[in-house]
Design a protein around this motif. Structure first.
Motif, PDB file in Angstrom:
ATOM      1  N   GLU A   1      42.741  48.809  29.989  1.00 24.71           N
ATOM      2  CA  GLU A   1      43.189  47.644  30.747  1.00 24.71           C
ATOM      3  C   GLU A   1      42.024  46.717  31.098  1.00 24.71           C
ATOM      4  OE1 GLU A   1      45.896  45.105  32.293  1.00 24.71           O
ATOM      5  OE2 GLU A   1      46.343  46.995  31.265  1.00 24.71           O
ATOM      6  N   ARG A   2      40.850  47.266  31.278  1.00 25.45           N
ATOM      7  CA  ARG A   2      39.693  46.446  31.660  1.00 25.45           C
ATOM      8  C   ARG A   2      39.351  45.408  30.594  1.00 25.45           C
ATOM      9  NH1 ARG A   2      34.879  50.338  32.746  1.00 25.45           N
ATOM     10  NH2 ARG A   2      33.819  48.391  33.298  1.00 25.45           N
ATOM     11  N   TRP A   3      39.754  45.656  29.346  1.00 21.49           N
ATOM     12  CA  TRP A   3      39.440  44.707  28.283  1.00 21.49           C
ATOM     13  C   TRP A   3      40.474  43.589  28.171  1.00 21.49           C
ATOM     14  CZ3 TRP A   3      35.092  43.833  25.898  1.00 21.49           C
ATOM     15  CH2 TRP A   3      34.133  44.838  25.818  1.00 21.49           C
ATOM     16  N   ARG A   4      41.543  43.691  28.908  1.00 18.95           N
ATOM     17  CA  ARG A   4      42.560  42.637  28.849  1.00 18.95           C
ATOM     18  C   ARG A   4      42.168  41.518  29.800  1.00 18.95           C
ATOM     19  NH1 ARG A   4      46.635  45.179  26.079  1.00 18.95           N
ATOM     20  NH2 ARG A   4      46.650  47.459  26.238  1.00 18.95           N
ATOM     21  N   ARG A   5      42.318  40.314  29.334  1.00 20.65           N
ATOM     22  CA  ARG A   5      41.928  39.179  30.172  1.00 20.65           C
ATOM     23  C   ARG A   5      42.843  39.083  31.387  1.00 20.65           C
ATOM     24  NH1 ARG A   5      38.046  36.067  28.427  1.00 20.65           N
ATOM     25  NH2 ARG A   5      37.476  36.034  26.217  1.00 20.65           N
ATOM     26  N   PRO A   6      42.266  38.865  32.571  1.00 16.33           N
ATOM     27  CA  PRO A   6      43.097  38.772  33.771  1.00 16.33           C
ATOM     28  C   PRO A   6      43.873  37.470  33.812  1.00 16.33           C
ATOM     29  CG  PRO A   6      40.805  38.294  34.290  1.00 16.33           C
ATOM     30  CD  PRO A   6      40.835  38.733  32.858  1.00 16.33           C
ATOM     31  N   ASP A   7      44.887  37.455  34.636  1.00 21.01           N
ATOM     32  CA  ASP A   7      45.678  36.253  34.853  1.00 21.01           C
ATOM     33  C   ASP A   7      44.806  35.234  35.578  1.00 21.01           C
ATOM     34  OD1 ASP A   7      47.449  34.291  35.443  1.00 21.01           O
ATOM     35  OD2 ASP A   7      48.838  35.531  36.598  1.00 21.01           O
ATOM     36  N   GLN A   8      44.518  34.114  34.900  1.00 15.85           N
ATOM     37  CA  GLN A   8      43.599  33.131  35.482  1.00 15.85           C
ATOM     38  C   GLN A   8      44.111  32.558  36.798  1.00 15.85           C
ATOM     39  OE1 GLN A   8      40.510  32.521  34.197  1.00 15.85           O
ATOM     40  NE2 GLN A   8      41.065  34.233  32.874  1.00 15.85           N
ATOM     41  N   SER A   9      45.428  32.561  36.976  1.00 15.02           N
ATOM     42  CA  SER A   9      45.979  31.993  38.208  1.00 15.02           C
ATOM     43  C   SER A   9      45.567  32.797  39.426  1.00 15.02           C
ATOM     44  CB  SER A   9      47.507  31.937  38.115  1.00 15.02           C
ATOM     45  OG  SER A   9      48.046  33.250  38.015  1.00 15.02           O
ATOM     46  N   GLN A  10      45.164  34.059  39.214  1.00 16.29           N
ATOM     47  CA  GLN A  10      44.760  34.894  40.341  1.00 16.29           C
ATOM     48  C   GLN A  10      43.368  34.534  40.833  1.00 16.29           C
ATOM     49  OE1 GLN A  10      45.055  38.930  39.035  1.00 16.29           O
ATOM     50  NE2 GLN A  10      47.243  38.823  38.609  1.00 16.29           N
ATOM     51  N   HIS A  11      42.667  33.685  40.080  1.00 19.47           N
ATOM     52  CA  HIS A  11      41.283  33.406  40.411  1.00 19.47           C
ATOM     53  C   HIS A  11      41.063  31.938  40.764  1.00 19.47           C
ATOM     54  CE1 HIS A  11      40.256  37.403  38.904  1.00 19.47           C
ATOM     55  NE2 HIS A  11      41.128  37.139  37.953  1.00 19.47           N
ATOM     56  N   MET A  12      42.122  31.262  41.189  1.00 14.88           N
ATOM     57  CA  MET A  12      42.003  29.835  41.475  1.00 14.88           C
ATOM     58  C   MET A  12      41.582  29.563  42.912  1.00 14.88           C
ATOM     59  SD  MET A  12      42.495  28.515  38.620  1.00 14.88           S
ATOM     60  CE  MET A  12      42.631  26.774  39.043  1.00 14.88           C
ATOM     61  N   ALA A  13      41.701  30.557  43.781  1.00 12.55           N
ATOM     62  CA  ALA A  13      41.322  30.347  45.178  1.00 12.55           C
ATOM     63  C   ALA A  13      39.812  30.172  45.288  1.00 12.55           C
ATOM     64  CB  ALA A  13      41.764  31.544  46.022  1.00 12.55           C
ATOM     65  N   ALA A  14      39.381  29.426  46.308  1.00 11.15           N
ATOM     66  CA  ALA A  14      37.958  29.199  46.502  1.00 11.15           C
ATOM     67  C   ALA A  14      37.265  30.520  46.817  1.00 11.15           C
ATOM     68  CB  ALA A  14      37.735  28.213  47.652  1.00 11.15           C
ATOM     69  N   PRO A  15      36.114  30.790  46.211  1.00  7.71           N
ATOM     70  CA  PRO A  15      35.423  32.055  46.461  1.00  7.71           C
ATOM     71  C   PRO A  15      34.827  32.101  47.855  1.00  7.71           C
ATOM     72  CG  PRO A  15      34.083  30.619  45.097  1.00  7.71           C
ATOM     73  CD  PRO A  15      35.415  29.937  45.264  1.00  7.71           C
ATOM     74  N   ALA A  16      34.722  33.293  48.378  1.00  7.04           N
ATOM     75  CA  ALA A  16      34.095  33.483  49.674  1.00  7.04           C
ATOM     76  C   ALA A  16      32.587  33.291  49.531  1.00  7.04           C
ATOM     77  CB  ALA A  16      34.392  34.881  50.201  1.00  7.04           C
TER      78      ALA A  16
END
Length: 824
Positions: A746-761
């Motif tokens: 599973e680690r080699w599957r690209r993550p859902d980009q929508s999960q990473h749209m929030a501003a980083p801490a």
């Protein structure tokens, strides 16, 4: 940039493609995000250094200066890894001086920079009272400071001046912080040393002379010839030993490895290697298609110095160097120049039928027999090439062999009242395929049953029915191909025949090369070099992006193409290619070739003609040749064959495995090297999509911009080294060292980009001894490697070779000549 699974102990890779100007930063997906900025500062420091050095045509500095080595002599140059460390120093100094950060974070950055001074050798660590050791370390520290001065930022210079002193001369706060860092590093080092002692596999360092120095470029060709002679001596002696055992009634029991190439990085010196000297020993080209810069990680995985084999770091690595490296690795233990096939013994045991190669390159008529001890491994290289016109896609059939197998499987289903002659046809087909009958004979036999095609597709779904129809298309395309080769001997060629110099480049003047991938381009280059009068037209649907990032293709296009200054002997035609077409050339009264196509711009129908034809359309996915007879024997006895993908505990792909179950026995065979990236379709069914997922994983690990690919020379060297380490750990009792699965982790599957749209801490500073948020798996040995001051960027540097290379030679071998790197 990307975040991908990496082996334990690795934070990041920096890929510097100085050919096309593309740079890739790959970060471990296990890296806690709060450490990302510091790691990036390290990697970018190295990236810029590599780019700047290569742009001047300079070879890299072999030994890093910023280390804890006490005496550096008169060295004063910084390596790319040194610049990476300076990147970290500059980043930490900027944070320590940033008044907008909380005081605690600034203090932590100051203490981390102080700890890094130890690792960089920028302060003496010996006690002041130990005068001799202190004086040597102080002198080296001063030299390092002078060499680093121009690269350090203003803030870093100021902070280094304040902290680059022995611990006795620091303020109480700085001294306390430094002592805490040293204590933590000592504890981690002890853990790392224990881990390495249990797990690491020591690889030999080929390509060096007996003094531990890389072989000079002008000696590589002569050295390659000498090593080929030595390899022949090792092979002859091994054959004599096996023959003697068999003559004495002693059946040899050996760990068996079949195939070599770059996979020799994982060579077990105790194993019997059977290798027929493949692609790189036969290729008449100038070298592999990557530059020394693009394959610089060979230093880490193969233990060689790729820069010693080139004049300019942007040049391709010499083919002679590759041959030297491979032969030195191959002769670390017993080996036979030859081919081997796995077979079943009378009592179900697993045997290797070994056929040495004679001076004429032909297999011996009398085989040697060896019983396989443990799990044999196969690394026989790239799989066979496609014949023009074979159907691809979801319902594709890639070869005559696959067509016969699918038809036979369908006939087995139809045996009985529905098709009484099904069993008879299937038995004939099997015998014809194993006996080497040509496609015309097979087709004529099948067509002699008028209703057979309808019976084969009756009741099947759309995709299965289309695939069954494509079996006949594949056979028909193969028939045309075989007929063309018979009518034009030596002028209708598979790409591998060109790549392995099994052809006459002067047999034709107008060559057509169908296919636009790396193999097709390499074949075109070989023809153009070896026949100065030849013209080559490359025909295909378009040039893959990866070629633009390699050294070979842009240079070839410039030299032989139609641009200003080019020789105008290389032309490209964009078209889809079907089955091979021949015609009779009335002028020369011989068979010639043509490709019919539609011009994509003018939409006009055109015909390309030539008197030589090379197909390089891609690879088929059969079982490796060494396993095909075994598979037939197992199936004939009613056995079964199953397969799985193999990953190490860090989710690094290390090949696939096969299980042959028959007569109460189970035999495991592992497939490594380039062959492991082409999963056999009869075991890993195309409809599962596993091959596509494996390809995607390989492309993510090595994007086109790197100028490399998963089955390439350097990536296979890495894969095989990791595999050797995992297999050694498994043999030592680590049950999780080699993981077998039927899917991509599973680690080699690209993550859902929508999960990473929030501003980083806001990022927090890295602690002096950073600790990952979570270990890769519970209690994974060695998961702490990266905490212990080990190189954070595993961008390989040319190693410092030992004075004498580790060798394992039976007594009595005659070295080729002195100073060839064989050993004292």
């Amino acid at each position: 940039m990307d975040a991908i699974p990496m082996e334990t102990g690795t934070l990041a890779y920096t890929v510097t493609n100085t050919t096309s100007g593309y740079y890739l930063l790959q970060i471990s997906d296990r890296l806690p995000s709060e450490h990302l900025s510091r790691v990036l500062a390290h990697e970018v420091g190295e990236l810029v250094a590599v780019r700047d050095r290569s742009s001047q045509g300079l070879a890299p500095v072999r030994e890093s200066l910023l280390t804890q080595e006490a005496d550096i002599g008169d060295r004063h140059e910084l390596s790319s890894q040194d610049h990476a460390r300076i990147g970290e120093l500059n980043w930490l100094a900027a944070r320590a001086a940033d008044v907008e950060l909380p005081e605690q974070q600034r203090a932590e950055s100051r203490s981390e920079l102080s700890a890094l001074l130890d690792q960089c050798g920028l302060r003496p660590v010996a006690a002041v009272a130990e005068a001799d050791a202190y004086d040597v370390e102080s002198k080296a520290a001063r030299a390092r400071l002078v060499a680093s001065k121009e690269s350090l930022s203003y803030d870093a210079k100021r902070l280094v001046r304040a902290l680059a002193h022995p611990i006795e001369h620091l303020s109480p706060a700085d001294a306390t912080a430094l002592q805490a860092s040293r204590d933590a590093a000592l504890r981690a080092d002890r853990q790392v040393d224990a881990f390495i002692g249990r797990r690491d596999v020591t690889m030999p360092l080929p390509g060096y002379d007996q003094n531990g120095l890389p072989l000079p470029r002008d000696e590589l060709e002569a050295s390659a010839a000498a090593w080929a002679d030595y390899r022949a001596q090792v092979s002859e002696r091994t054959v004599q030993t096996l023959e003697g055992q068999l003559a004495a009634g002693q059946f040899p029991l050996r760990q068996v490895v079949i195939g070599g190439g770059a996979s020799l990085t994982g060579r077990d010196s105790d194993a019997l290697l059977i290798d027929g000297v493949g692609r790189w020993h036969l290729d008449p080209g100038a070298g592999i298609v990557q530059s020394a810069d693009q394959d610089r990680d060979l230093a880490q995985w193969m233990g060689v110095d790729p820069y010693s084999a080139v004049q300019d770091p942007r040049n391709r690595i010499s083919i002679h160097a590759v041959r030297v490296w491979e032969d030195q690795l191959a002769t670390q233990g017993d080996m036979v120049n030859g081919h081997a096939r796995l077979r079943l013994g009378r009592n179900g045991e697993l045997l290797a039928e070994v056929r040495p190669l004679g001076d004429d390159g032909k297999e011996s008529a009398d085989p040697l027999w060896v019983a396989c001890d443990g799990t044999p491994s196969i690394a026989t290289g790239l799989t066979p090439e496609l014949v023009p016109g074979t159907p691809r896609g979801a319902s594709g059939v890639e070869s005559r062999g696959e067509a016969v197998r699918l038809i036979s499987d369908r006939l087995r289903e139809l045996e009985g009242p529905g098709l009484p002659e099904a069993g008879e046809i299937r038995a004939w087909l099997t015998q014809a395929e194993r006996g080497g009958a040509d496609a015309r004979t097979v087709l004529d036999a099948l067509n002699s049953f008028p209703s057979l095609r309808e019976s084969l597709t009756a009741g099947l779904g759309t995709v299965d029915a289309a695939r069954m129809g494509n079996c006949f298309t594949a056979l028909e395309s193969t028939q045309k191909w075989e007929s063309a080769r018979e009518a034009a001997p030596g002028r209708a060629l598979l790409g591998d025949e060109v790549a392995e110099s099994r052809f006459d480049p002067h047999a034709a003047k107008e060559w057509i090369v169908v296919g636009t991938g790396g193999t097709a381009v390499a074949n075109a280059e070989i023809i153009l070099i070896q026949n100065p009068d030849a013209h080559v037209t490359i025909v295909g649907t378009g040039t893959p992006p990866a070629l633009k990032h390699q050294v070979q293709f842009p240079e070839m296009e410039k030299k032989y193409g139609h641009e200003e200054g080019g020789e105008k002997r290389l032309t490209f035609v964009k078209a889809r290619v079907g089955a091979i077409e021949t015609y009779r050339d009335e002028q020369n009264d011989r068979t010639a070739f043509q490709v019919s196509y539609v011009d994509p711009e003018t939409k006009e129908a055109r015909v390309l003609q030539g008197d030589g034809y090379v197909t390089s359309l891609g690879r088929t996915n059969p079982l490796p040749p060494a396993l095909q007879v075994l598979a037939n024997e197992v199936r004939d006895r009613g056995g079964e064959i199953s397969g799985d993908l193999q990953f190490d505990r860090d989710d690094q792909y290390i090949g696939y495995g096969l299980t042959f179950a028959v007569d109460g026995h189970e035999h495991r065979v592992d497939v490594d090297g380039a062959a492991s990236w082409q999963l056999p379709r009869e075991i890993f069914a195309p409809e599962t999509g596993i091959q596509a997922e494996l390809n995607e994983m390989g492309l993510r690990g090595l994007p086109s911009e790197t100028g490399n690919a998963a089955p390439g020379f350097s990536p296979i060297a890495r894969q095989s080294a990791l595999r050797a380490r995992a297999v050694a750990a498994a043999a030592a009792g680590d049950e999780n060292a080699v993981r077998r699965t039927n899917e991509i982790p599973e680690r080699w599957r690209r993550p859902d980009q929508s999960q990473h749209m929030a501003a980083p801490a806001p990022a927090a500073p890295a602690p002096a001894t950073p600790k990952p948020a979570a270990a890769p798996t519970p209690r994974v040995p060695g998961a702490h490697l990266w905490q212990a001051g080990r190189p954070q960027g595993v961008t390989a540097r040319p190693p410092t070779a030992p004075a004498q290379q580790p060798q394992q030679q039976p007594p009595g071998y005659e070295p080729p000549t002195p100073n060839m790197g064989i050993g004292d």
